[in-house]
Design an enzyme around this catalytic site. Structure first.
Site, PDB file in Angstrom:
ATOM      1  N   LEU A   1       0.949  -1.140  -0.003  1.00 43.62           N
ATOM      2  CA  LEU A   1       0.087   0.013   0.049  1.00 43.62           C
ATOM      3  C   LEU A   1       0.731   1.362  -0.145  1.00 43.62           C
ATOM      4  CD1 LEU A   1      -2.860  -1.272   2.658  1.00 43.62           C
ATOM      5  CD2 LEU A   1      -2.970  -1.021   0.049  1.00 43.62           C
TER       6      LEU A   1
ATOM      7  N   ASP B   1       2.001  16.116  11.899  1.00 46.91           N
ATOM      8  CA  ASP B   1       2.341  15.761  10.733  1.00 46.91           C
ATOM      9  C   ASP B   1       1.119  15.790   9.760  1.00 46.91           C
ATOM     10  OD1 ASP B   1       4.020  15.533   8.295  1.00 46.91           O
ATOM     11  OD2 ASP B   1       4.393  13.417   8.565  1.00 46.91           O
TER      12      ASP B   1
END
Length: 559
Positions: free
Chosen positions: A19, A145
């Site tokens: 992924l 983040d």
């Protein structure tokens, strides 16, 4: 198979199902062998960590600790907007973080793929992520983040993920993140708080709306200087959004962290009022409750099995019997889950087919009015047929996009994300989408034919009002007619027909008008009709076919 890998006794994955990857970790799609649930497995290679020393190991342990705490907090507060951790496993060579699998990729993928995300949808996305940040801030956790790549999407639900930079303190001193989203206090202050996430989420929302990074430069230093000096302004003509949203974004992207709005304060903004009543949000929260109820049941069974294992003596007949019982319990759990999934898929199919029947009922009414009283119901025929054509197109599009429907679409549809995943794996869905496309094309052709006939009639008989007629009977099939205008037209004509019914002495005509009135009443509120909240659709159709007014009346659910 050669590329099949196992993680402990519970999980497996295939090397080809990658992924994503980072500096020292990669994420693969895997499966829980005991429950068949699809999961995401973050694989962190110990060999890749050696050059970073003990600090990186501490950060990984902190990430896991925070994820586990958030999973527990999400369970208490029912917050489905954070990517959930299931387990943390360690082998001689790797660390494994087992996470919730998000089947629709990331917000970054969506921004790239979609031409434009409309303001209302951007607000709905922001509403979900603010709830995640509120939970973090209430527990002194900063993500540090926030960016589109770290927002994952599962069945239309936006989830904050990748907590590799997260920490839990009231004040922070380590400066890290992704430069275009970093708040000014990263550069001009010795410490900062979790409001750095609000700044980043504001800029992320800006990117969702306008497909641009507001603070961008040729170097990190250039970006840093712009963050410190360039004001966040939305005066330019290219920023075409409501003043209400502009005000909220400016409060989020405020250089003064003390004056910057908090997540909890932002959620109180009236701009989110529609989100709280949006059926999608209500379905998301319903699904979260169902999910936790199911997980609790699984946990209880697994806990019972563990206790049995602990109490079993080594060797002997008793151990063998209890092992067999454990196997039967596991098989029973899997059977119950499979049956639950099959029942759910059947419920979805029944609901969709009934919804299609409800839309078809609208088309049949338009034909009935055309065949019997078109001279007095020209506009109503077009209003009804246009709504039906757009509704069938919208349903087809949602199924093609693998969207999740809920009870507001039809009362028989129970919302459960895992069941929808299995539903869309069924090949019969493709046939259903093709059938809907054929039905839509037939409806569209019928509508266009009726429009041409009525426009021609209006032009010949009412030339003074032709422009008005043309504006109503247009060929724009991309947007539903205003619901109030639609209902006003039908209500007026229902009143007219009711008066006619009182005047006539002919029982046959009176019955036909009564049938028409009942039918128009059902179609008047097409949202309730198609969702099965107003009447038993199949029974109502039988009443129409048999011309049985009592049968039609008995179908109505009068609240």
């Amino acid at each position: 198979m050669a590329d099949r890998k196992c993680v402990g006794k519970k999980y497996e994955y295939f090397l080809k199902d990658k992924l994503g990857s980072g500096t020292f970790a990669e994420v693969v799609k895997g499966q829980n062998k005991q429950t068949d649930e699809v999961v995401a497995i973050k694989i962190i290679k110990k060999s890749a960590l050696e050059k970073y020393g003990d600090d990186i190991l501490e950060q990984i342990q902190l990430e896991v600790k925070i994820l586990k705490e958030l999973a527990n907090l999400s369970k208490q507060t029912k917050c489905p907007f954070i990517n959930r951790i299931y387990e943390f496993l360690e082998t001689a060579n790797n660390f494994y973080i087992i996470l919730e699998y998000c089947n629709q990729g990331t917000l970054y993928d969506q921004i790239k793929k979609v031409k434009k995300i409309e303001e209302k949808e951007a607000i709905f996305i922001l509403f979900q992520l603010l709830q995640a940040l509120s939970l973090l801030a209430n527990n002194n956790i900063a993500h540090r983040d926030i960016k589109p790549e770290n927002v994952l999407i599962k069945d239309g639900v936006y989830k904050l993920g990748d907590f590799g930079f997260a920490s839990q303190k009231s004040l922070y001193k380590t400066h890290l993140g992704t430069f275009p989203y970093m708040a000014p206090e990263f550069f001009n202050s010795d410490s900062y708080n979790s409001k750095v996430d609000i700044w980043a989420l504001g800029l992320l929302t800006h990117e969702v709306l306008f497909k641009e990074l507001y603070y961008i430069g040729k170097s990190q230093y250039d970006v840093q200087q712009k963050i410190l000096t360039k004001p966040y302004l939305l005066n330019d003509q290219k920023y075409k959004i409501s003043e209400q949203l502009k005000n909220l974004l400016c409060k989020m992207v405020n250089k003064d962290q003390n004056a910057r709005i908090s997540a909890q304060e932002a959620l109180a903004d009236p701009i989110f009022d529609f989100c709280k009543h949006d059926p999608r949000y209500q379905n998301i929260m319903e699904a979260e409750q169902l999910n936790w109820d199911h997980l609790n049941k699984v946990d209880q069974i697994q806990e019972t099995i563990v206790l049995q294992e602990q109490d079993t003596p080594i060797g002997g007949k008793k151990q063998k019997e209890e092992e067999e019982q454990q196997k039967r319990d596991k098989e029973k759990l899997i059977q119950e889950k499979n049956q639950f999934i099959q029942n759910g898929i059947s419920s979805i199919k029944e609901g969709i087919l009934d919804k299609i029947a409800g839309i078809t009922l609208m088309v049949q009414l338009a034909d009935y009015l055309y065949d019997n009283i078109q001279q007095v119901c020209r506009f109503e025929i077009l209003y009804i047929l246009k709504q039906a054509t757009i509704l069938i197109q919208q349903l087809r599009d949602r199924l093609e996009q693998k969207a999740i429907l809920g009870k507001h679409d039809h009362v028989k549809i129970e919302f459960d994300s895992e069941i929808w995943m299995h539903f869309y794996e069924d090949i019969s869905v493709f046939q259903l989408i093709d059938d809907l496309e054929n039905q839509k094309n037939k409806m569209k052709k019928k509508y266009i034919d009726y429009v041409k006939q009525f426009n021609s009639f209006a032009f010949q008989n009412f030339p003074d009002n032709y422009q008005k007629v043309e504006s109503i009977a247009n060929l724009n099939l991309s947007k539903l007619i205003d619901i109030q205008l639609y209902q006003d037209q039908l209500f007026t004509k229902m009143q007219f027909l009711k008066q006619d019914s009182l005047k006539t002495q002919d029982e046959n005509i009176k019955n036909q008008i009564q049938k028409c009135l009942l039918w128009m009443y059902a179609v008047y509120d097409y949202q309730k009709l198609c969702s099965g909240q107003l009447l038993n659709i199949q029974k109502f159709i039988k009443g129409i076919i048999s011309n049985d007014l009592d049968e039609m009346k008995s179908c109505l659910i009068v609240s």
